[in-house]
Motif scaffolding. Structure first.
Motif, PDB file in Angstrom:
ATOM      1  N   UNK A 317     -78.288 -31.167 -85.424  1.00  0.00           N
ATOM      2  CA  UNK A 317     -77.949 -29.762 -85.183  1.00  0.00           C
ATOM      3  C   UNK A 317     -76.498 -29.742 -84.726  1.00  0.00           C
ATOM      4  N   UNK A 318     -75.589 -29.182 -85.539  1.00  0.00           N
ATOM      5  CA  UNK A 318     -74.183 -29.200 -85.127  1.00  0.00           C
ATOM      6  C   UNK A 318     -74.012 -28.576 -83.741  1.00  0.00           C
ATOM      7  N   UNK A 319     -73.261 -29.226 -82.892  1.00  0.00           N
ATOM      8  CA  UNK A 319     -73.037 -28.712 -81.549  1.00  0.00           C
ATOM      9  C   UNK A 319     -71.958 -27.627 -81.600  1.00  0.00           C
ATOM     10  N   UNK A 320     -72.304 -26.460 -81.129  1.00  0.00           N
ATOM     11  CA  UNK A 320     -71.355 -25.357 -81.099  1.00  0.00           C
ATOM     12  C   UNK A 320     -71.374 -24.759 -79.699  1.00  0.00           C
ATOM     13  N   UNK A 321     -70.258 -24.191 -79.322  1.00  0.00           N
ATOM     14  CA  UNK A 321     -70.171 -23.554 -78.021  1.00  0.00           C
ATOM     15  C   UNK A 321     -69.190 -22.393 -78.090  1.00  0.00           C
ATOM     16  N   UNK A 322     -69.418 -21.408 -77.255  1.00  0.00           N
ATOM     17  CA  UNK A 322     -68.534 -20.258 -77.251  1.00  0.00           C
ATOM     18  C   UNK A 322     -67.393 -20.481 -76.269  1.00  0.00           C
TER      19      UNK A 322
END
Length: 328
Positions: A317-322
């Motif tokens: 699951x690609x790690x994404x953050x705002x």
């Protein structure tokens, strides 16, 4: 490339230099198990090979072993943007560490060049997007052992692989800021239609889960940004989910030219965390994507396929953050 009398150095040249048979040289250079070659002879062969500048003939090696150790990544006809460059670099390094070469190609509509899957004999052809049935059959029919992903891969697989929950985080952030009338600022380049659609699907699902009105959508470019933003404001839009940071900058710039306050009147969130998002004034809130992780994900799929092992990237699951900045 080292040569002797204008020709490539061969195993026969090494054999003559050392005074052993060509078969002995072949056994040493290929590290063939089960041979009774002395350590002294092995060292003499390797020393002569280095001194003469011998380089193995890749095509011949591939023919003997049935493996080229080449991974061919087929890219969609997209502009190569910041995030794409980052994860291609990481994928290339991971594969290189494993002894494989990554080669990329972009088929163009109406192109006449011979496709690389026919000329390189790659061990695996992997697509950034699922292949159509016609293209999948074409590549498989050329003799490529493994082609992935197949045409049966669905939209959900694409959304998850490329973006994780990035567009959903854009929506959630705007909703948390009290925004309830959202718009999606899309990229107008027709080559990116599938990518835009995928990001919008994720954003639409997040909006539905948040119980807010459906997201309006317009293509935005430097020619129409003022008109689009003005129309959105007339309709009460107070938050914008932008396809990427370039589009977000166009929206913010148009809003400021219209006399709107950002973020008080209009909050904007971009995607990709490109350098522009930090340098623009006001700085643009955005989604940071672990591009290196995405590169490792594609590399793991390719290595799993090449080595006939279970899909190591299946649970990725690609790690994404705002990244919250001034625009929201």
């Amino acid at each position: 490339m080292a040569t002797i009398d204008g020709r490539r150095v061969t195993a026969a040249d090494i054999a003559r230099e050392v005074g052993v048979s060509r078969a002995t040289v072949g056994f040493v250079l290929n590290a063939t198990p089960g041979q009774t070659i002395s350590e002294a002879t092995r060292r003499r062969v390797l020393s002569a090979a280095k001194r003469l500048g011998y380089r193995p003939h890749v095509a011949a090696q591939a023919l003997r072993s049935g493996k080229s150790r080449i991974i061919l990544l087929v890219l969609p006809d997209w502009p190569i943007e910041y995030s794409m460059n980052r994860h291609l670099e990481e994928a290339s390094m991971v594969l290189d560490d494993a002894g494989y070469s990554l080669v990329t190609m972009t088929p163009h509509r109406g192109g006449r060049s011979r496709p690389l899957w026919e000329t390189l004999q790659p061990d695996v052809v992997i697509g950034m997007l699922p292949f159509s049935r016609e293209r999948y059959d074409e590549i498989s029919g050329s003799g490529v052992p493994v082609v992935t992903p197949g045409p049966e891969a669905g939209d959900a697989d694409l959304d998850r692989a490329l973006f994780g929950q990035g567009p959903a985080l854009q929506v959630q952030h705007l909703v948390e800021r009290g925004r309830s009338r959202l718009a999606f600022a899309a990229e107008a380049d027709p080559r990116l239609a599938s990518l835009v659609s995928s990001r919008r699907r994720v954003a639409d699902r997040a909006a539905a889960e948040a119980g807010i009105a459906p997201i309006a959508c317009e293509d935005v470019d430097e020619r129409n940004a003022l008109d689009v933003v003005a129309k959105w404001r007339e309709r009460g839009v107070d938050g914008v989910v932008a396809y990427n940071d370039d589009i977000a900058a166009m929206v913010v710039g148009a809003a400021l030219r219209l006399g709107l306050r950002v973020p008080e009147d209009l909050s904007v969130v971009g995607h990709d965390d490109a350098p522009l998002s930090r340098l623009f004034v006001p700085a643009i809130s955005t989604i940071h994507v672990d591009n290196e992780g995405l590169g490792r994900y594609f590399a793991s799929i390719a290595l799993s396929a090449a080595q006939g092992e279970p899909d190591l990237g299946a649970d990725h699951e690609p790690r994404v953050s705002l990244v919250a900045r001034e625009s929201s």
